[in-house]
Design an enzyme around this catalytic site. Structure first.
Site, PDB file in Angstrom:
ATOM      1  CG  ASP A  68     -26.591 -71.569  80.581  1.00 59.31           C
ATOM      2  OD1 ASP A  68     -25.712 -72.109  81.259  1.00 59.31           O
ATOM      3  OD2 ASP A  68     -27.712 -71.294  81.021  1.00 59.31           O
ATOM      4  CG  ASN A 137     -38.474 -66.964  84.364  1.00 58.82           C
ATOM      5  OD1 ASN A 137     -37.758 -67.944  84.532  1.00 58.82           O
ATOM      6  ND2 ASN A 137     -38.153 -65.960  83.576  1.00 58.82           N
ATOM      7  CG  HIS A 139     -34.801 -69.294  83.428  1.00 60.78           C
ATOM      8  ND1 HIS A 139     -34.608 -67.981  83.794  1.00 60.78           N
ATOM      9  CD2 HIS A 139     -33.921 -69.998  84.179  1.00 60.78           C
ATOM     10  CE1 HIS A 139     -33.652 -67.905  84.695  1.00 60.78           C
ATOM     11  NE2 HIS A 139     -33.218 -69.114  84.953  1.00 60.78           N
ATOM     12  CD  GLU A 144     -35.204 -65.905  80.952  1.00 57.41           C
ATOM     13  OE1 GLU A 144     -36.194 -66.207  81.643  1.00 57.41           O
ATOM     14  OE2 GLU A 144     -34.096 -65.654  81.445  1.00 57.41           O
TER      15      GLU A 144
HETATM   16  C1  F6R Z   1     -27.466 -72.275  84.774  1.00 54.67           C
HETATM   17  C2  F6R Z   1     -28.754 -72.122  84.133  1.00 54.67           C
HETATM   18  C3  F6R Z   1     -29.953 -71.534  84.807  1.00 54.67           C
HETATM   19  C4  F6R Z   1     -30.091 -71.914  86.279  1.00 54.67           C
HETATM   20  C5  F6R Z   1     -31.341 -71.285  86.892  1.00 54.67           C
HETATM   21  C6  F6R Z   1     -31.451 -71.565  88.375  1.00 54.67           C
HETATM   22  O1  F6R Z   1     -26.504 -72.840  83.886  1.00 54.67           O
HETATM   23  O2  F6R Z   1     -28.845 -72.469  82.999  1.00 54.67           O
HETATM   24  O3  F6R Z   1     -31.105 -71.917  84.102  1.00 54.67           O
HETATM   25  O4  F6R Z   1     -30.149 -73.303  86.407  1.00 54.67           O
HETATM   26  O5  F6R Z   1     -31.327 -69.899  86.690  1.00 54.67           O
HETATM   27  O6  F6R Z   1     -30.406 -70.908  89.030  1.00 54.67           O
HETATM   28  P1  F6R Z   1     -30.100 -71.150  90.576  1.00 54.67           P
HETATM   29  O7  F6R Z   1     -29.650 -72.563  90.709  1.00 54.67           O
HETATM   30  O8  F6R Z   1     -28.982 -70.180  90.875  1.00 54.67           O
HETATM   31  O9  F6R Z   1     -31.363 -70.861  91.313  1.00 54.67           O
END
Ligand code: F6R
Length: 252
Positions: A68, A137, A139, A144
């Site tokens: 992303d 959540n 994701h 989401e």
């Molecule tokens: C990052 C991404 C997000 C993260 C997720 C967890 O490229 O796509 O889905 O993997 O938000 O983030 P952290 O590792 O910071 O808890």
């Protein structure tokens, strides 16, 4: 098949995850790695860099595609995911930067950019190993809750809570992007192998719900239960709500 590896702590988790990625690179030097940003993979990337510096890893034929990118940010914006990847991994190993791919946050035609990214993944022959983190959540990428399972790369409007959570990272809260490009669940599920990592007690509830509850779009990561090659590496804190003993069809 779900494999779960319980790590002692974040460092142990990072070493285990880096070992799995290293094995992929050693077994297929021209592999396609799907990569993630966020705090979960920072230690994994650090470990890969260390092994590269020791001469144990060669990234010269590796291709990467990231999950992303924020819409509107250029690659030299320090909050962009391109910048994160360059500074946490790409600049420190012998990867050909032309073989690294992140959605172009500044694309003028977002739909064309999504098409380009989908075609790019296909032209590379698909993703051999996709690394993921998990949001509180459930994701994955920027998919989401309630996102359709069947999407490929698309543009998403960030939820108000995500915008607020990200505001701390920006000098001016007005600069927080409201949209992002993300690979969809369909793109992620098409990867031949998936490795998801989670650390910390704040991830314990979602790890339980995502992997030991029903598969539902309310928890996007739950779909990974039906992938046929899923590896979970999580530390004790992230697995503290989960009873692994009763699990069938898994190693831990
Ligand atoms: C990052 C991404 C997000 C993260 C997720 C967890 O490229 O796509 O889905 O993997 O938000 O983030 P952290 O590792 O910071 O808890």
């Amino acid at each position: 098949m779900i494999r779960i590896y319980k790590a002692k702590d974040y460092n142990d988790l990072s070493r285990k995850a880096a070992n799995i990625i290293s094995a992929q690179i050693i077994m297929k030097p021209n592999c396609v790695l799907g990569l993630a940003t966020g705090s979960s993979p920072v230690g994994t990337y650090r470990q890969l860099v260390e092994w590269y510096k020791k001469g144990d890893l060669d990234f010269s034929e590796v291709h990467t595609v990231n999950l992303d990118e924020y819409k509107g940010l250029s690659g030299d914006n320090t909050e962009s995911y391109r910048y994160f990847m360059n500074t946490n991994l790409f600049e420190h190993v012998n990867i050909n930067i032309a073989n690294t791919n992140v959605p172009n946050g500044q694309a003028v035609d977002p739909e064309a950019e999504c098409r380009r990214y989908n075609e790019l993944i296909r032209s590379l022959g698909g993703i051999d190993l996709q690394l993921l983190g998990i949001g509180h959540n459930g994701h994955i990428g920027f998919n989401e809750p309630e996102e359709a399972f069947e999407k490929e790369t698309h543009l998403v409007a960030l939820t108000q809570s995500t915008i607020e959570a990200n505001a701390r990272l920006f000098d001016d809260p007005k600069d927080v992007p409201h949209y992002a490009f993300t690979m969809g669940i369909k793109s992620i599920m098409q990867a031949r192998k998936i490795l998801i990592i989670a650390s910390g007690a704040d991830k314990a509830q979602i790890m339980h719900d995502a992997f030991f509850g029903p598969v539902t779009p309310k928890i996007p990561a739950s779909i990974l239960q039906i992938h046929n090659d899923l590896t979970i590496v999580a530390d004790e804190a992230a697995l503290s709500q989960t009873d692994l003993k009763g699990m069938k069809n898994s190693d831990y």
